[in-house]
Scaffold this active site. Sequence first.
Site, PDB file in Angstrom:
ATOM      1  N   SER A 127     -12.155  -3.506  17.710  1.00 17.50           N
ATOM      2  CA  SER A 127     -12.515  -3.657  16.245  1.00 17.50           C
ATOM      3  C   SER A 127     -13.013  -5.128  15.907  1.00 17.50           C
ATOM      4  CB  SER A 127     -11.331  -3.483  15.209  1.00 17.50           C
ATOM      5  OG  SER A 127     -11.744  -3.831  13.728  1.00 17.50           O
ATOM      6  N   TYR A 152      -1.859  -4.100  12.789  1.00 18.10           N
ATOM      7  CA  TYR A 152      -2.867  -3.055  13.313  1.00 18.10           C
ATOM      8  C   TYR A 152      -3.890  -3.923  13.738  1.00 18.10           C
ATOM      9  CZ  TYR A 152      -7.574  -1.086  13.097  1.00 18.10           C
ATOM     10  OH  TYR A 152      -8.939  -0.717  13.456  1.00 18.10           O
ATOM     11  N   LYS A 156      -5.120  -4.204  18.211  1.00 14.89           N
ATOM     12  CA  LYS A 156      -6.546  -4.221  18.719  1.00 14.89           C
ATOM     13  C   LYS A 156      -6.524  -5.424  19.680  1.00 14.89           C
ATOM     14  CE  LYS A 156      -8.088  -0.509  17.029  1.00 14.89           C
ATOM     15  NZ  LYS A 156      -8.133   0.626  17.965  1.00 14.89           N
TER      16      LYS A 156
HETATM   17  N1  UFG Z   1     -13.765  -2.345  -1.086  1.00 18.30           N
HETATM   18  C1  UFG Z   1     -13.762  -2.272  -2.604  1.00 18.30           C
HETATM   19  N2  UFG Z   1     -13.098  -1.229  -3.134  1.00 18.30           N
HETATM   20  C2  UFG Z   1     -12.472  -0.354  -2.498  1.00 18.30           C
HETATM   21  C3  UFG Z   1     -12.469  -0.358  -1.015  1.00 18.30           C
HETATM   22  C4  UFG Z   1     -13.091  -1.399  -0.469  1.00 18.30           C
HETATM   23  O1  UFG Z   1     -14.184  -3.227  -3.440  1.00 18.30           O
HETATM   24  O2  UFG Z   1     -11.814   0.618  -3.277  1.00 18.30           O
HETATM   25  C5  UFG Z   1     -14.242  -3.696  -0.585  1.00 18.30           C
HETATM   26  C6  UFG Z   1     -13.338  -4.451   0.485  1.00 18.30           C
HETATM   27  O3  UFG Z   1     -12.712  -5.315  -0.591  1.00 18.30           O
HETATM   28  C7  UFG Z   1     -14.210  -5.089   1.409  1.00 18.30           C
HETATM   29  C8  UFG Z   1     -15.269  -3.800   1.760  1.00 18.30           C
HETATM   30  O4  UFG Z   1     -15.185  -2.917   0.524  1.00 18.30           O
HETATM   31  O5  UFG Z   1     -14.944  -6.172   0.849  1.00 18.30           O
HETATM   32  C9  UFG Z   1     -14.877  -2.946   2.915  1.00 18.30           C
HETATM   33  O6  UFG Z   1     -13.574  -2.726   2.700  1.00 18.30           O
HETATM   34  P1  UFG Z   1     -13.071  -1.529   3.798  1.00 18.30           P
HETATM   35  O7  UFG Z   1     -11.536  -1.312   3.347  1.00 18.30           O
HETATM   36  O8  UFG Z   1     -14.056  -0.381   3.652  1.00 18.30           O
HETATM   37  O9  UFG Z   1     -13.084  -2.401   5.190  1.00 18.30           O
HETATM   38  P2  UFG Z   1     -12.652  -3.526   5.795  1.00 18.30           P
HETATM   39  O10 UFG Z   1     -13.712  -4.348   6.023  1.00 18.30           O
HETATM   40  O11 UFG Z   1     -11.466  -4.041   4.833  1.00 18.30           O
HETATM   41  O12 UFG Z   1     -11.786  -2.979   6.899  1.00 18.30           O
HETATM   42  C10 UFG Z   1     -12.471  -2.477   8.242  1.00 18.30           C
HETATM   43  C11 UFG Z   1     -11.523  -1.277   8.873  1.00 18.30           C
HETATM   44  C12 UFG Z   1     -10.111  -1.895   9.647  1.00 18.30           C
HETATM   45  C13 UFG Z   1     -10.831  -3.286  10.358  1.00 18.30           C
HETATM   46  C14 UFG Z   1     -11.612  -4.190   9.608  1.00 18.30           C
HETATM   47  C15 UFG Z   1     -11.946  -5.395  10.405  1.00 18.30           C
HETATM   48  O13 UFG Z   1     -11.330  -0.400   7.956  1.00 18.30           O
HETATM   49  O14 UFG Z   1      -9.810  -1.037  10.149  1.00 18.30           O
HETATM   50  O15 UFG Z   1     -12.734  -3.543   9.016  1.00 18.30           O
HETATM   51  O16 UFG Z   1     -12.664  -6.255   9.496  1.00 18.30           O
HETATM   52  F1  UFG Z   1      -9.624  -3.798  10.893  1.00 18.30           F
END
Ligand code: UFG
Length: 342
Positions: A127, A152, A156
């Site tokens: 990741s 988590y 990785k």
């Molecule tokens: N977001 C919102 N509202 C929500 C969910 C997410 O605004 O209800 C925003 C988050 O703040 C973030 C973006 O959408 O800015 C993406 O969020 P995600 O949770 O979809 O993804 P992340 O980038 O936080 O996490 C992903 C993977 C993880 C991994 C990570 C690595 O889900 O497994 O990328 O950066 F570790």
Amino acid sequence: MANLILVTGGTGFIGSHTVVELQQAGYDVIIVDNLSNSKIEVVDNIAKITGKRPEFENFDLSNRADVLNFFLRHKDIKAVIHFAAFKAVGESVNKPLEYYRNNVNSLMNILEAMKFTGVHNLVFSSSCTVYGQPEKLPVTEATPRLPAESPYGNTKAVNEDIIRDFCHANADINGIALRYFNPIGAHPSALIGESPVGVPNNLVPYITQTAAGLRKELSIFGNDYNTPDGTPIRDYINVVDLSKAHVVAIARLLNGKNKSNYEYFNIGTGKGLSVMELVNAFMKATGVNLPYKIVARRAGDIEQIYADTTLANNELGWKAEVPIEDTLASAWNWEKHVRGIK
Ligand code: UFG
């Protein structure tokens, strides 16, 4: 006879799409999954898409004896793609031992059994979380890894190190780690997709569930970041495109085209999209009006990250192809299929 590939976690989100692409590329597949976060019906749906039913075994890969026993019973496996792992960032903060025990032991058991039974090739599901918040964007494979933000994320990083060290110690073992950016979307057939249990943590499943009426509105976690519209930026990669990267990585290993016996690649689109841009692209692609509100930042979120994919483009001959609107439409079609919405 076609080459047999073991896909661990093959009924999960990325695993199931990869099984489809492998079978369509002519490989035979055996899935191992303990169904801790997926359903057996996924195997039927893979069979519907490809016309070919992958073999399936249900056991826990963190059990060393079971893993060795499995490899001893399947001496014709040519390569392994290892997806099976716990993946909830927030949960991992509260259950670190479960995450390390499951994610790290499974990998070690697999490597040990590969060595013992003469299986030489592994593709590992890593990741972009290993980069943390990088100083310079986009990130290349030379960008330094930073300390993980969560247990988590650390599994990785640790697992990458275990593969690197094991390949260093064993010249006959070849490993490729693929560092995924943000995988989204679903198969165009709408027969497989992402099925989060409970309230989704990730952006796109939350969006599609809101569009389907299961959630009142999307909460956008902060618009005061140092980005053009204030919302965080990510590199959203279509899950079918991502799955194809695994197929080319397998071919690279089976054809001996790898340049060293441990390699790692960024797998993203190379393009950063803000949360607001993604929300707008979803509405444009689907015609659905998505209710949303801006709320406080989510703890642990980084501001922005997106990939430089030059290495994957040049070495794997792979690049992301599906336009973001099509990807978001596929996620919506999957949600509609799951909810029985016409
Ligand atoms: N977001 C919102 N509202 C929500 C969910 C997410 O605004 O209800 C925003 C988050 O703040 C973030 C973006 O959408 O800015 C993406 O969020 P995600 O949770 O979809 O993804 P992340 O980038 O936080 O996490 C992903 C993977 C993880 C991994 C990570 C690595 O889900 O497994 O990328 O950066 F570790």
